[in-house]
Design a protein around this motif. Structure first.
Motif, PDB file in Angstrom:
ATOM      1  N   ALA A  70       0.860  -1.181   0.000  1.00 43.99           N
ATOM      2  CA  ALA A  70       0.000   0.000   0.000  1.00 43.99           C
ATOM      3  C   ALA A  70       0.896   1.230   0.000  1.00 43.99           C
ATOM      4  O   ALA A  70       1.791   1.347   0.832  1.00 43.99           O
ATOM      5  CB  ALA A  70      -0.903   0.003   1.221  1.00 43.99           C
ATOM      6  N   LEU A  71       0.638   2.133  -0.930  1.00 41.00           N
ATOM      7  CA  LEU A  71       1.381   3.388  -1.014  1.00 41.00           C
ATOM      8  C   LEU A  71       0.413   4.538  -0.824  1.00 41.00           C
ATOM      9  O   LEU A  71      -0.605   4.625  -1.517  1.00 41.00           O
ATOM     10  CB  LEU A  71       2.077   3.523  -2.369  1.00 41.00           C
ATOM     11  CG  LEU A  71       2.801   4.846  -2.617  1.00 41.00           C
ATOM     12  CD1 LEU A  71       3.980   5.010  -1.664  1.00 41.00           C
ATOM     13  CD2 LEU A  71       3.266   4.944  -4.061  1.00 41.00           C
ATOM     14  N   SER A  72       0.717   5.408   0.118  1.00 39.77           N
ATOM     15  CA  SER A  72      -0.113   6.581   0.382  1.00 39.77           C
ATOM     16  C   SER A  72       0.770   7.814   0.329  1.00 39.77           C
ATOM     17  O   SER A  72       1.755   7.909   1.063  1.00 39.77           O
ATOM     18  CB  SER A  72      -0.775   6.443   1.759  1.00 39.77           C
ATOM     19  OG  SER A  72      -1.615   7.540   2.013  1.00 39.77           O
ATOM     20  N   VAL A  73       0.423   8.737  -0.538  1.00 35.67           N
ATOM     21  CA  VAL A  73       1.116  10.023  -0.618  1.00 35.67           C
ATOM     22  C   VAL A  73       0.147  11.065  -0.075  1.00 35.67           C
ATOM     23  O   VAL A  73      -0.908  11.318  -0.664  1.00 35.67           O
ATOM     24  CB  VAL A  73       1.548  10.352  -2.052  1.00 35.67           C
ATOM     25  CG1 VAL A  73       2.208  11.727  -2.108  1.00 35.67           C
ATOM     26  CG2 VAL A  73       2.501   9.274  -2.571  1.00 35.67           C
ATOM     27  N   VAL A  74       0.505  11.640   1.057  1.00 35.25           N
ATOM     28  CA  VAL A  74      -0.418  12.503   1.792  1.00 35.25           C
ATOM     29  C   VAL A  74       0.140  13.919   1.864  1.00 35.25           C
ATOM     30  O   VAL A  74       1.289  14.127   2.269  1.00 35.25           O
ATOM     31  CB  VAL A  74      -0.656  11.967   3.215  1.00 35.25           C
ATOM     32  CG1 VAL A  74      -1.650  12.862   3.961  1.00 35.25           C
ATOM     33  CG2 VAL A  74      -1.186  10.536   3.161  1.00 35.25           C
ATOM     34  N   ALA A  75      -0.681  14.879   1.475  1.00 31.84           N
ATOM     35  CA  ALA A  75      -0.349  16.289   1.669  1.00 31.84           C
ATOM     36  C   ALA A  75      -1.042  16.758   2.942  1.00 31.84           C
ATOM     37  O   ALA A  75      -2.240  16.539   3.115  1.00 31.84           O
ATOM     38  CB  ALA A  75      -0.825  17.124   0.479  1.00 31.84           C
ATOM     39  N   ALA A  90       4.642   3.957   2.744  1.00 33.17           N
ATOM     40  CA  ALA A  90       4.345   2.639   2.175  1.00 33.17           C
ATOM     41  C   ALA A  90       4.346   1.592   3.276  1.00 33.17           C
ATOM     42  O   ALA A  90       5.150   1.647   4.211  1.00 33.17           O
ATOM     43  CB  ALA A  90       5.358   2.273   1.092  1.00 33.17           C
ATOM     44  N   ALA A  91       3.437   0.631   3.153  1.00 32.52           N
ATOM     45  CA  ALA A  91       3.352  -0.461   4.118  1.00 32.52           C
ATOM     46  C   ALA A  91       3.033  -1.749   3.367  1.00 32.52           C
ATOM     47  O   ALA A  91       2.430  -1.729   2.291  1.00 32.52           O
ATOM     48  CB  ALA A  91       2.274  -0.176   5.161  1.00 32.52           C
ATOM     49  N   GLY A  92       3.443  -2.869   3.965  1.00 29.78           N
ATOM     50  CA  GLY A  92       3.199  -4.164   3.345  1.00 29.78           C
ATOM     51  C   GLY A  92       4.464  -4.767   2.800  1.00 29.78           C
ATOM     52  O   GLY A  92       5.527  -4.732   3.447  1.00 29.78           O
ATOM     53  N   ALA A  93       4.387  -5.320   1.596  1.00 24.87           N
ATOM     54  CA  ALA A  93       5.546  -5.960   0.964  1.00 24.87           C
ATOM     55  C   ALA A  93       6.408  -4.888   0.319  1.00 24.87           C
ATOM     56  O   ALA A  93       6.378  -4.680  -0.895  1.00 24.87           O
ATOM     57  CB  ALA A  93       5.069  -6.982  -0.073  1.00 24.87           C
TER      58      ALA A  93
END
Length: 441
Positions: A37-42, A200-203
């Motif tokens: 999971a990839l999260s790009v947060v402003a 990022a989290a997970g693999a």
């Protein structure tokens, strides 16, 4: 929330890296997962808008998906889905988030596509005209949904005349003012590198993530934005008569923000008041009196402020009594809760928070939020200790402070007989001679 204590196990807490332009990167590997999971947060959202630009952050989120980095709207979705992934985004008052879920080798593509959305959207004038129509329909849909509209009315009453009191969607007039040029300028400010966290989290491999983050976000530029003005809870009522089968009621009281030492005290207060089937409101209002099918208490927190809220759906003729019962249960919480009740609330709160951490996307989002607030991630043991340290006296003290403010914001949407719930709630809660009053059911 009090200042975070030193982490008991530094190696177990994801490290935060900062690129030369200010973009922060956090990696949270989860052994055994086959997805990432990839999260790009402003760390900016609708709260940064003035009234003329109300809704622009949400409109911008729509627009970047219409075309970016040379890909069309369809191309953006197809390239992610062709690799087994999913892409999404969300706009809030204080954050804007772009997310990709993908198979374990999808980080390269996911990072590249999100970077295109955040940094290189096309901003075509024709697309903007069409997307304004789409958002206008979204605004109309929210107005037609009672359980959406009542929360919007309550938010407006609580924070009247402030960004937090305006709907995230904006209005048809305010979004109508946006042009490709002004929205491009707003994008540069909203998604400026100093506000971005790549999480990022997970693999996921840390070195690989850092390489992709540097490649895709290391050259981002954008102006600084001043912090938003401090928010102030304003008392007010929004009674709206509408022909519905039941009344929708939202009762709000001023509370603390996420950075306040009493943050977890507030979370536990909401849990005890109406967080589950064993909560006071569920047992008293629904099980004992049959006043509502749905009744919940919750806390909504921002960086500097928050609210304690209660939502109920009930028969119009029961709205007044439900308001009295709710006021009485809040007043009773000026007395310290019992040991078993507090222990159950702590177990429920820790359970909900830690169960959420078992999902890769929730974990990536949580890490990004912590970095934006504290500059680093927090070990779960620290969070557990914060929850466990709250005492019954802390909860009673917080309730007394809330009531001492003598402010409430109430929205009632439904048949006319229900509208009396607003003044009844305030009179029942604040019309007592002392804070430690007995309920007047």
């Amino acid at each position: 929330m009090s200042a975070p204590s030193p982490t008991p196990d530094p190696d177990a807490t994801p490290r935060v890296h900062t690129l030369s332009n200010g973009v922060r990167v956090v990696c949270d590997p989860m052994p055994g997962l086959q997805t990432v999971a990839l999260s790009v947060v402003a760390g900016r959202g609708a709260r940064y808008e003035d009234e003329a630009r109300s809704g622009w952050s949400h409109l911008l989120e729509h627009m970047v998906f219409k075309g970016a980095g040379g890909r069309s709207a369809r191309g953006i979705v197809e390239v992610i889905e062709a690799e087994g992934g999913h892409i999404n985004a969300a706009t809030g008052y204080e954050r804007t988030s772009f997310q990709v879920r993908a198979l374990k080798h999808g980080l390269d593509l996911g990072s590249s596509v999100i970077a295109d959305l955040v940094l290189r959207p096309a901003m075509d004038a024709g697309d903007l005209t069409r997307e304004k129509q789409v958002v206008a329909q979204e605004i109309a849909e929210a107005a037609d949904a009672p359980d959406d509209l009542v929360f919007e009315l309550a938010q407006e009453a609580a924070f009247a005349g402030q960004p937090l009191g305006r709907p995230i969607l904006g209005t048809t007039a305010s979004i109508g003012r946006a042009t490709p040029e002004t929205l491009t300028d707003w994008r540069a400010a909203l998604y400026a590198p100093e506000s971005l966290v790549v999480s990022a989290a997970g693999a996921v491999d840390e070195d690989e993530l850092l390489r992709f983050a540097e490649r895709d976000f290391g050259h981002a530029e954008g102006p600084s934005l001043p912090p938003p003005e401090p928010a102030h809870f304003e008392a007010g009522v929004r009674p709206v008569a509408k022909k519905l089968e039941q009344a929708n009621v939202v009762l709000l009281l001023p509370a603390v923000g996420v950075l306040d030492p009493d943050y977890f005290t507030l979370r536990l207060l909401a849990e005890i008041l109406g967080g589950g089937m064993a909560s006071r409101l569920f047992q008293e209002a629904r099980e004992k009196r049959g006043l509502a099918y749905a009744i919940d208490a919750y806390s909504e927190t921002y960086a500097d402020t928050g609210v304690l809220g209660v939502f109920a759906g009930c028969a119009a003729t029961d709205a007044e009594e439900l308001a009295r019962v709710t006021a009485g249960e809040i007043g009773e919480l000026t007395k310290p809760v019992g040991e078993a009740e507090l222990a159950r609330a702590k177990a429920q709160l820790k359970g909900s928070m830690f169960m959420g951490r078992e999902g890769a996307l929730a974990r990536a989002e949580q890490a990004a939020g912590q970095v934006l607030l504290f500059g680093r991630t927090l070990h779960p043991d620290i969070v557990a200790r914060e929850v466990d340290s709250v005492t019954a006296e802390d909860i009673a003290r917080l309730v007394e402070w809330i009531l001492r403010e003598r402010k409430s914001a109430v929205a009632v949407l439904g048949p006319k007989p229900a509208l009396r719930a607003a003044p009844v709630f305030e009179a029942s809660l604040f019309g007592m001679a002392a804070i430690g009053f007995s309920p007047t059911y």
